[in-house]
Write a protein that holds these residues in place. Structure first.
Motif, PDB file in Angstrom:
ATOM      1  N   GLU A  32      53.669  45.398  23.064  1.00  0.00           N
ATOM      2  CA  GLU A  32      53.463  43.967  24.041  1.00  0.00           C
ATOM      3  C   GLU A  32      53.772  44.475  25.507  1.00  0.00           C
ATOM      4  O   GLU A  32      53.179  44.040  26.417  1.00  0.00           O
ATOM      5  N   ILE A  33      54.890  45.400  25.669  1.00  0.00           N
ATOM      6  CA  ILE A  33      55.352  45.670  26.947  1.00  0.00           C
ATOM      7  C   ILE A  33      54.202  46.273  27.822  1.00  0.00           C
ATOM      8  O   ILE A  33      53.545  46.177  29.077  1.00  0.00           O
ATOM      9  N   THR A  34      53.334  47.508  27.021  1.00  0.00           N
ATOM     10  CA  THR A  34      52.387  48.305  27.444  1.00  0.00           C
ATOM     11  C   THR A  34      51.153  47.125  27.701  1.00  0.00           C
ATOM     12  O   THR A  34      50.480  47.276  28.897  1.00  0.00           O
ATOM     13  N   ARG A  35      51.114  46.183  27.038  1.00  0.00           N
ATOM     14  CA  ARG A  35      49.936  45.454  27.120  1.00  0.00           C
ATOM     15  C   ARG A  35      50.143  44.457  28.395  1.00  0.00           C
ATOM     16  O   ARG A  35      49.063  44.543  29.051  1.00  0.00           O
ATOM     17  N   ASP A  36      51.548  44.080  28.636  1.00  0.00           N
ATOM     18  CA  ASP A  36      51.646  43.031  29.587  1.00  0.00           C
ATOM     19  C   ASP A  36      51.356  44.015  31.051  1.00  0.00           C
ATOM     20  O   ASP A  36      50.587  43.519  31.902  1.00  0.00           O
ATOM     21  N   ARG A  37      51.895  45.339  31.001  1.00  0.00           N
ATOM     22  CA  ARG A  37      51.537  46.037  32.015  1.00  0.00           C
ATOM     23  C   ARG A  37      50.174  46.272  32.406  1.00  0.00           C
ATOM     24  O   ARG A  37      49.751  46.164  33.596  1.00  0.00           O
ATOM     25  N   LEU A  38      49.263  46.499  31.436  1.00  0.00           N
ATOM     26  CA  LEU A  38      48.028  46.840  31.683  1.00  0.00           C
ATOM     27  C   LEU A  38      47.437  45.820  32.200  1.00  0.00           C
ATOM     28  O   LEU A  38      46.434  45.373  32.809  1.00  0.00           O
ATOM     29  N   ASN A  39      47.814  44.261  31.626  1.00  0.00           N
ATOM     30  CA  ASN A  39      47.069  42.982  31.941  1.00  0.00           C
ATOM     31  C   ASN A  39      47.284  42.989  33.662  1.00  0.00           C
ATOM     32  O   ASN A  39      46.390  42.674  34.197  1.00  0.00           O
ATOM     33  N   ASP A  40      48.334  43.371  34.112  1.00  0.00           N
ATOM     34  CA  ASP A  40      48.743  43.223  35.594  1.00  0.00           C
ATOM     35  C   ASP A  40      47.797  44.096  36.439  1.00  0.00           C
ATOM     36  O   ASP A  40      47.263  43.750  37.306  1.00  0.00           O
ATOM     37  N   GLU A  41      47.837  45.214  35.833  1.00  0.00           N
ATOM     38  CA  GLU A  41      46.916  46.171  36.423  1.00  0.00           C
ATOM     39  C   GLU A  41      45.423  45.926  36.369  1.00  0.00           C
ATOM     40  O   GLU A  41      44.956  46.036  37.556  1.00  0.00           O
ATOM     41  N   LEU A  42      45.059  45.483  35.207  1.00  0.00           N
ATOM     42  CA  LEU A  42      43.617  44.911  35.286  1.00  0.00           C
ATOM     43  C   LEU A  42      43.307  43.883  36.349  1.00  0.00           C
ATOM     44  O   LEU A  42      42.270  43.834  36.996  1.00  0.00           O
ATOM     45  N   LEU A  43      44.154  42.927  36.367  1.00  0.00           N
ATOM     46  CA  LEU A  43      44.047  41.992  37.237  1.00  0.00           C
ATOM     47  C   LEU A  43      43.939  42.263  38.863  1.00  0.00           C
ATOM     48  O   LEU A  43      43.158  42.084  39.578  1.00  0.00           O
ATOM     49  N   THR A  44      44.669  43.426  39.005  1.00  0.00           N
ATOM     50  CA  THR A  44      44.811  43.905  40.634  1.00  0.00           C
ATOM     51  C   THR A  44      43.488  44.704  40.646  1.00  0.00           C
ATOM     52  O   THR A  44      42.807  44.642  41.613  1.00  0.00           O
ATOM     53  N   ILE A  45      42.998  45.390  39.455  1.00  0.00           N
ATOM     54  CA  ILE A  45      41.612  46.061  39.797  1.00  0.00           C
ATOM     55  C   ILE A  45      40.317  45.169  39.925  1.00  0.00           C
ATOM     56  O   ILE A  45      39.630  45.317  40.894  1.00  0.00           O
ATOM     57  N   TRP A  46      40.698  43.764  39.402  1.00  0.00           N
ATOM     58  CA  TRP A  46      39.508  42.927  39.473  1.00  0.00           C
ATOM     59  C   TRP A  46      39.643  42.163  40.554  1.00  0.00           C
ATOM     60  O   TRP A  46      38.606  42.062  41.201  1.00  0.00           O
ATOM     61  N   ARG A  47      40.969  42.007  41.329  1.00  0.00           N
ATOM     62  CA  ARG A  47      40.848  41.505  42.684  1.00  0.00           C
ATOM     63  C   ARG A  47      40.410  42.680  43.524  1.00  0.00           C
ATOM     64  O   ARG A  47      39.347  42.135  44.458  1.00  0.00           O
ATOM     65  N   ARG A  48      40.560  43.786  43.262  1.00  0.00           N
ATOM     66  CA  ARG A  48      40.132  44.749  44.381  1.00  0.00           C
ATOM     67  C   ARG A  48      38.649  45.093  44.284  1.00  0.00           C
ATOM     68  O   ARG A  48      38.066  45.279  45.372  1.00  0.00           O
ATOM     69  N   THR A  49      38.151  44.905  43.039  1.00  0.00           N
ATOM     70  CA  THR A  49      36.524  45.361  43.045  1.00  0.00           C
ATOM     71  C   THR A  49      35.730  44.282  42.983  1.00  0.00           C
ATOM     72  O   THR A  49      34.767  44.134  43.088  1.00  0.00           O
ATOM     73  N   GLY A  50      36.252  43.006  42.592  1.00  0.00           N
ATOM     74  CA  GLY A  50      35.506  41.710  42.702  1.00  0.00           C
ATOM     75  C   GLY A  50      34.313  41.893  41.563  1.00  0.00           C
ATOM     76  O   GLY A  50      33.395  41.023  41.530  1.00  0.00           O
ATOM     77  N   THR A  51      34.611  42.750  40.508  1.00  0.00           N
ATOM     78  CA  THR A  51      33.767  42.899  39.269  1.00  0.00           C
ATOM     79  C   THR A  51      33.791  41.570  38.364  1.00  0.00           C
ATOM     80  O   THR A  51      35.073  40.999  38.344  1.00  0.00           O
ATOM     81  N   THR A  52      32.878  41.232  37.858  1.00  0.00           N
ATOM     82  CA  THR A  52      32.850  40.189  36.827  1.00  0.00           C
ATOM     83  C   THR A  52      33.190  40.709  35.569  1.00  0.00           C
ATOM     84  O   THR A  52      32.839  41.891  35.249  1.00  0.00           O
ATOM     85  N   ILE A  53      34.401  39.953  34.806  1.00  0.00           N
ATOM     86  CA  ILE A  53      34.882  40.512  33.599  1.00  0.00           C
ATOM     87  C   ILE A  53      34.628  39.433  32.582  1.00  0.00           C
ATOM     88  O   ILE A  53      35.091  38.476  32.663  1.00  0.00           O
ATOM     89  N   LEU A  54      34.077  40.124  31.460  1.00  0.00           N
ATOM     90  CA  LEU A  54      34.089  39.372  30.078  1.00  0.00           C
ATOM     91  C   LEU A  54      35.192  39.999  29.136  1.00  0.00           C
ATOM     92  O   LEU A  54      35.071  41.292  28.746  1.00  0.00           O
ATOM     93  N   PHE A  55      36.072  39.318  28.813  1.00  0.00           N
ATOM     94  CA  PHE A  55      37.309  39.908  28.136  1.00  0.00           C
ATOM     95  C   PHE A  55      37.742  39.095  26.645  1.00  0.00           C
ATOM     96  O   PHE A  55      37.808  38.247  26.811  1.00  0.00           O
ATOM     97  N   VAL A  56      37.228  40.125  25.755  1.00  0.00           N
ATOM     98  CA  VAL A  56      37.584  39.550  24.375  1.00  0.00           C
ATOM     99  C   VAL A  56      39.077  39.638  23.971  1.00  0.00           C
ATOM    100  O   VAL A  56      39.490  40.979  24.167  1.00  0.00           O
ATOM    101  N   THR A  57      39.715  38.793  23.406  1.00  0.00           N
ATOM    102  CA  THR A  57      41.091  39.069  22.996  1.00  0.00           C
ATOM    103  C   THR A  57      41.394  38.134  21.802  1.00  0.00           C
ATOM    104  O   THR A  57      40.780  37.089  21.550  1.00  0.00           O
ATOM    105  N   HIS A  58      42.405  38.552  21.092  1.00  0.00           N
ATOM    106  CA  HIS A  58      43.153  37.717  19.859  1.00  0.00           C
ATOM    107  C   HIS A  58      44.412  37.163  20.387  1.00  0.00           C
ATOM    108  O   HIS A  58      44.953  36.219  19.702  1.00  0.00           O
ATOM    109  N   SER A  59      44.851  37.198  21.323  1.00  0.00           N
ATOM    110  CA  SER A  59      45.908  36.653  22.137  1.00  0.00           C
ATOM    111  C   SER A  59      45.948  35.600  23.072  1.00  0.00           C
ATOM    112  O   SER A  59      45.166  35.819  24.205  1.00  0.00           O
ATOM    113  N   ILE A  60      46.149  34.516  22.772  1.00  0.00           N
ATOM    114  CA  ILE A  60      46.150  33.270  23.517  1.00  0.00           C
ATOM    115  C   ILE A  60      46.891  33.665  24.737  1.00  0.00           C
ATOM    116  O   ILE A  60      46.360  33.291  25.976  1.00  0.00           O
ATOM    117  N   MET A  61      48.089  34.124  24.716  1.00  0.00           N
ATOM    118  CA  MET A  61      48.783  34.559  26.030  1.00  0.00           C
ATOM    119  C   MET A  61      47.967  35.243  26.967  1.00  0.00           C
ATOM    120  O   MET A  61      47.831  35.062  28.037  1.00  0.00           O
TER     121      MET A  61
END
Ligand SMILES: Nc1ncnc2c1ncn2[C@@H]1O[C@H](COP(=O)(O)OP(=O)(O)OP(=O)(O)O)[C@@H](O)[C@H]1O
Ligand SMILES: [Mg+2]
Lengths: 252, 257
Positions: B171-200
């Motif tokens: 969970e800790i690694t996942r939360d950290r990677l979530n934040d990093e992914l959001l940063t990358i998304w903001r920086r690059t402006g790329t469209t993301i389709l993201f499949v997950t099993h976690s509602i959070m």
């Protein structure tokens, strides 16, 4: 339970000590037990053969080495090439793989006289026998290796629009290497066996011929020396394969 | 405006020798350029299948789909799509740097130019400094997944498809990677389709959350949660608006499972 690995000095010195103990037992216990020297000459007598008949052994070592190595290369290279053809053409594979399977069921000892009949008494038939003996395991392993890229790996390269050549060169070939090398390691011993079997059936040169002659002339110390040389040859080829493998496969 | 992904009455599934299995039918979807869309749904409902159709790894069974205004095939051959799998799918014989650089050695004439600075930049962006010379088996699961993301980002794809990329992480690694992914998304402006099993994870990352159902596979709802988040799509996990969005999605997921 996880057992601690042996310290480094032990992994080298223990095998040497083990081999030495057997050689010493052979040297002193066997004669003491009354085993006659025409059945098991002592290690010192075999060493004596190496000293006195070096030229004879050497003259018979080279042909066998050339045959084994040529057979090793020819057999393995053609197996790798045919595996690539099979993997890329299902039609060819469906048509010819069963034929290859059938050939593999013929014992090499039964096939050898035919090969000698066709190719005569020179080196060629021995090379072919050694090649045939290497060919099949490498063919099967290489086909499996080339097909062992996972579904995700293939899709990854598709997403990157890889060309068929790139998929072969960057994915399927590197994937196949561990399996290829495991069959090359086996082939390092079987190629020598192939050359010696060929020499048994029809030759007056080579370690195989020397083994047969020494047997019929009850020269057991020469026979044992020839055996030691043949197995050293297998070991040398095996170690070369392992060294190349270590350079090529640097991961894991 | 052109959509990053637009489908009309799309049917996706698998063709066998004599029949075909429809997994999702009648998919009507419009993903805006630059959007972060997360996809939730019960196991086996067709989330991966849908992503594979968008990536042109699978032909649709029927209906229409356009990706970045073009046919999926055109987009894939231009290499405008990046894909991140659940298992990182790193090639074990390539070092970390060479794995990230994979798009420079494949792709025929679309292969990216090799630029060592770009690889260093990606190593830094994903917190992999100093690991470039390692082999994949010398990495942790989280590090491997970072390498996979760096590789997908190398040729700056306009659309990034991610199939449960953090599913196997703690969970800790996942939360950290979530934040990093959001940063990358903001920086690059790329469209993301993201499949997950976690509602959070779906709520934390997505601007909208698409809920799929199985038997028959279909879109049940696309929940817009932009109103519950800041304009830059950030949020606090314990924010009441976020918690109620999660509760709503949980109820929906229970109904379709
Ligand atoms: N190659 C295939 N051929 C036929 N049917 C398949 C194939 N791959 C998957 N399916 C079926 O398609 C359906 C959807 O599979 P898919 O992998 O898209 O589900 P998913 O939503 O990604 O599930 P999960 O959350 O478990 O990953 C499943 O019922 C599966 O059995
Ligand atoms: Mg899936």
């Amino acid at each position: 339970m996880m057992r601690r690995p042996l310290p480094r000095w032990a992994t080298i010195s223990l095998p040497i000590a083990g081999a030495l103990s057997i050689i010493l037992a052979w040297q002193f216990l066997l004669p003491a037990a009354g085993v006659p020297s025409y059945i098991a000459p002592t290690p010192t007598r075999i060493a004596g053969v190496f000293q006195q008949q070096w030229a004879l052994l050497f003259d018979n070592f080279w042909p066998t080495l050339v045959e084994a190595l040529s057979g090793f290369f020819i057999g393995n290279i053609s197996a790798v090439l045919l595996a690539v053809v099979f993997v890329y053409s299902r039609v060819v594979q469906a048509a010819y793989f069963p034929v290859v399977l059938f050939f593999n069921t013929i014992p090499i000892l039964a096939l050898s006289p035919i090969i000698i009949l066709i190719f005569g008494l020179g080196m060629t038939p021995k090379i072919i026998i050694a090649a045939v003996i290497c060919f099949f395991p490498t063919l099967v392993n290489m086909i499996r290796g080339l097909n062992s890229a996972s579904h995700n790996e293939q899709e990854l390269l598709r997403v990157l629009s890889a060309t068929p050549w790139e998929i072969f060169w960057r994915l399927r070939l590197p994937r196949s290497l561990p399996m290829l090398f495991s069959s090359l390691r086996i082939a390092s011993a079987t190629a020598v066996i192939g050359a010696i079997v060929g020499e048994w059936i029809g030759s007056d040169k080579g370690l195989g011929a020397l083994i047969i002659q020494a047997t019929f002339n009850y020269q057991s110390d020469r026979l044992y020396a020839a055996i030691v040389l043949s197995s050293s040859m297998s070991i040398a080829i095996f170690l070369s394969v392992v060294m190349i493998e270590r350079r090529v496969i640097r991961y894991i | 405006m052109t959509f990053a992904v637009q489908t009309r009455n799309l049917d996706v599934g698998y063709r066998n020798a004599d029949d075909s299995v429809t997994v999702l039918s009648g998919v009507d979807l419009a993903v805006e350029a630059g959007e972060f869309l997360t996809i939730l749904g019960p196991s086996g409902c067709g989330k991966s299948t849908l992503l594979r159709v968008v990536a042109d790894l699978l032909e649709p069974l029927g209906g229409e789909i356009s990706v970045l205004g073009d046919k999926p095939h055109t987009v894939r051959s231009r290499r405008d799509v990046g894909f991140v799998f659940q298992d990182a799918t790193l090639l074990p014989w390539r070092t970390v740097a060479a794995n990230i650089g994979l798009p420079t050695v494949v792709g025929g004439r679309h292969a990216s130019k090799f630029d060592p600075n770009r690889i260093t930049e990606l190593l830094q962006l994903l917190g992999l400094d100093g690991l470039g010379d390692r082999f994949p088996h010398q990495l942790s699961g989280g590090q491997r997944q970072r390498v996979a993301i760096a590789r997908a980002l190398l040729n700056e794809p306009k659309l990034l498809l991610m199939d449960e990329p953090f599913g196997a992480l703690d969970e800790i690694t996942r939360d950290r990677l979530n934040d990093e992914l959001l940063t990358i998304w903001r920086r690059t402006g790329t469209t993301i389709l993201f499949v997950t099993h976690s509602i959070m994870e779906a709520v934390y990352l997505g601007q909208r959350v698409m809920m799929l159902a199985a038997n028959p596979g279909r879109i049940v709802n696309v929940v817009d949660i932009r109103t519950a988040k800041s304009p830059d799509n950030s949020c606090k996990r314990e924010d009441p608006a976020i918690i109620s969005a999660m509760a709503e999605l949980r109820q929906m997921l229970e109904q379709v499972s």
